[in-house]
Design a protein around this motif. Structure first.
Motif, PDB file in Angstrom:
ATOM      1  N   ASP A   1      18.440  86.816  68.363  1.00 39.21           N
ATOM      2  CA  ASP A   1      18.550  87.642  67.156  1.00 39.21           C
ATOM      3  C   ASP A   1      18.699  86.758  65.914  1.00 39.21           C
ATOM      4  N   SER A   2      19.496  85.702  66.029  1.00 41.49           N
ATOM      5  CA  SER A   2      19.655  84.781  64.901  1.00 41.49           C
ATOM      6  C   SER A   2      18.326  84.098  64.572  1.00 41.49           C
ATOM      7  N   PHE A   3      17.571  83.747  65.618  1.00 41.34           N
ATOM      8  CA  PHE A   3      16.261  83.138  65.390  1.00 41.34           C
ATOM      9  C   PHE A   3      15.344  84.107  64.654  1.00 41.34           C
ATOM     10  N   ASP A   4      15.335  85.378  65.087  1.00 43.79           N
ATOM     11  CA  ASP A   4      14.484  86.366  64.421  1.00 43.79           C
ATOM     12  C   ASP A   4      14.901  86.563  62.969  1.00 43.79           C
ATOM     13  N   ARG A   5      16.232  86.609  62.732  1.00 45.35           N
ATOM     14  CA  ARG A   5      16.690  86.752  61.350  1.00 45.35           C
ATOM     15  C   ARG A   5      16.308  85.528  60.515  1.00 45.35           C
ATOM     16  N   MET A   6      16.434  84.338  61.136  1.00 45.10           N
ATOM     17  CA  MET A   6      16.088  83.116  60.418  1.00 45.10           C
ATOM     18  C   MET A   6      14.603  83.097  60.050  1.00 45.10           C
TER      19      MET A   6
END
Length: 496
Positions: free
Chosen positions: A236-241
């Motif tokens: 999820d953090s990767f997608d947000r990034m």
């Protein structure tokens, strides 16, 4: 709804399974092997596990033979009952009378008979003897006159069963146990590999694919991880990034395009007054203006175009400073009703020149936090924009306090042609004009509403626009009231 299967939980389960399952399966197989060994032993006379037991069995057999023989001759007696009992225990029977074997079971060998005859010659009774792997119990039956009538010999292969069969079964059991342990460990390992490591490898593979896509410049790639485990927050953090990087790249691309448009539009808007100034200056130099009246008119036009250029440069300077957040300003309490009335009085002649009228002015008394210079520029730009793009329209100005008292809305409305719906969200962009054919001379510099939005944001407010039915445009300037800043400051201090 399924429970969350975390990697930590799966590792714990796999560790327990790796220890418990092989031990349990091996133990069960070991018990099964032991049961088979005991069952085999019971059918091979292993109930006689010592010489004392064998002695007892031989004595019992001799008594059974004595009861069977009774007063008859041993050679004429049926020994079926005795042999069935003895062979059930893995024992063999031989009856000897006067040195001759009158009866022997099928398991008796020539060596056994020789062994029995040799033992009977010693005259000892009863006696237990062992020869190789065979054990023999010999007992002589004595008649009333003291003469030996016959002898009973019981044979058992205890050593063979104990040393051979048991060893073979023990070796087979050890092999089975080793094979079971190895097979159970292998199967458990395969299960744990699929249960834990394949899942981790799958998750890492998706993350690796995302990193590769990102390094290749594909900012639109999303992992979209759908498993609820420890890798979910990372995905999820990767997608947000990547979404933020994509938005940042698009914003940079848009800013770059805006800067290019800014340079092009500034060049275009400056070219027209410069051309006019040069033309009038050449006219004065070449003596085209031959009368004092013509020279005065040429000089006036030059001054007007220079003033137009000065206004454009001033707007560009203000916009650049506001866009960089470097415009010096100071927010102070301002009585919005008194301030707006003063601005309207100053702009009334300009509005009348373009045929616009102030149809309605409703100003609710309120005190807001604002920089007077920025607020004046914002209100002036909105009114002049209405006068340029909606000449002859009726303009309404209202200032009202929000129901919760947190802000004041200044709504400036005209009933002109309005703005197309597809263009409504772009009127605050730099140099955006709903009619591309308009130039600085006919449609303004294109910086007016862009300055309005940035000026309002610099003061902690906002500028929005909406269409009016059946036609017209409303621009709303939102300002904070004096108590709102103190409340926001106290909230930030409490959170810190």
């Amino acid at each position: 709804m399924t429970s969350r299967q975390t990697i930590r939980h799966r590792l714990l389960v796999s560790n327990v399974i790796m220890v418990v399952v092989p031990v349990l399966v091996t133990a069960l197989v070991g018990l099964a092997c032991l049961a088979v060994m005991l069952n085999t032993a019971s059918h091979k006379g292993l109930g006689l596990d010592s010489e004392s037991d064998f002695y007892w069995a031989g004595t019992t057999a001799a008594e059974l033979v004595e009861n069977t023989v009774g007063n008859a001759e041993p050679a004429s007696v049926s020994y079926d009952g005795v042999t069935s009992v003895l062979q059930g225990q893995g024992l063999d029977l031989a009856v000897i009378e006067d040195g001759d074997v009158v009866f022997s079971t099928s398991g008796i060998t020539g060596t056994d008979l020789s062994f029995a005859l040799a033992a009977s010659a010693t005259g000892e009774s009863p006696v237990t003897m062992r020869s190789g792997e065979r054990t023999m119990f010999l007992k002589a039956e004595v008649a009333e006159d003291g003469a030996t009538s016959y002898q009973v010999a019981v044979f058992g292969s205890l050593t063979e069963v104990a040393d051979s069969t048991i060893k073979q079964m023990a070796v087979a059991s050890a092999f089975i146990l080793a094979l079971t342990a190895a097979l159970s460990v292998y199967l458990v390992n395969r299960f744990c590999h699929r249960y834990v490591f394949d899942r981790i490898e799958w998750s890492l593979g998706h993350l690796e694919e995302g990193v590769q896509q990102l390094s290749a410049g594909n900012l639109s790639y999303r992992i979209r991880y759908d498993r609820d485990d420890e890798f979910r927050p990372i995905a999820d953090s990767f997608d947000r990034m990547t979404a933020q990087l994509q938005a940042s790249e698009e914003r940079q691309r848009r800013d770059q395009r805006n800067r290019q448009e800014l340079i092009a539009c500034i060049s275009h808007d400056l070219r027209s007054p410069l051309t006019s100034i040069r033309g009038y200056a050449e006219g004065l130099r070449d003596g085209i203006a031959t009368t004092p009246q013509m020279r005065e008119r040429y000089a006036t036009r030059i001054a007007s175009k220079a003033e137009e250029m000065d206004g454009l440069v001033s707007e560009l300077f203000m916009f650049s400073k506001l866009d960089l957040g470097d415009f010096p300003h100071e927010e102070r309490p301002v009585r919005v009703d008194t301030f707006l009335q003063n601005v309207l009085d100053n702009l009334a002649p300009e509005l009348e020149r373009t045929g616009n009228t102030l149809a309605q002015v409703e100003l609710t008394p309120a005190t807001v936090l604002a920089d007077e210079r920025l607020l004046r520029q914002a209100v002036t730009n909105v009114l002049l924009n209405a006068s340029k793009h909606a000449p002859g329209s009726a303009i309404t100005v209202r200032a009202s306090v929000a129901p919760d008292g947190s802000h004041v809305d200044v709504a400036i409305t005209d009933n002109g042609p309005g703005v197309p719906e597809e263009s409504l969200g772009r009127i605050f962009e730099v140099f955006y004009r709903t009619d591309p054919s308009r130039t600085a001379a006919s449609g303004g510099s294109g910086l007016g509403l862009a300055i309005v939005q940035r000026a309002m944001r610099a003061m902690g407010g906002e500028a929005t626009a909406e269409s009016i039915e059946p036609h017209g445009l409303r621009v709303i300037l939102t300002l904070r009231v004096t108590g709102q800043k103190a409340a926001e400051d106290s909230t930030r201090e409490a959170s810190a």
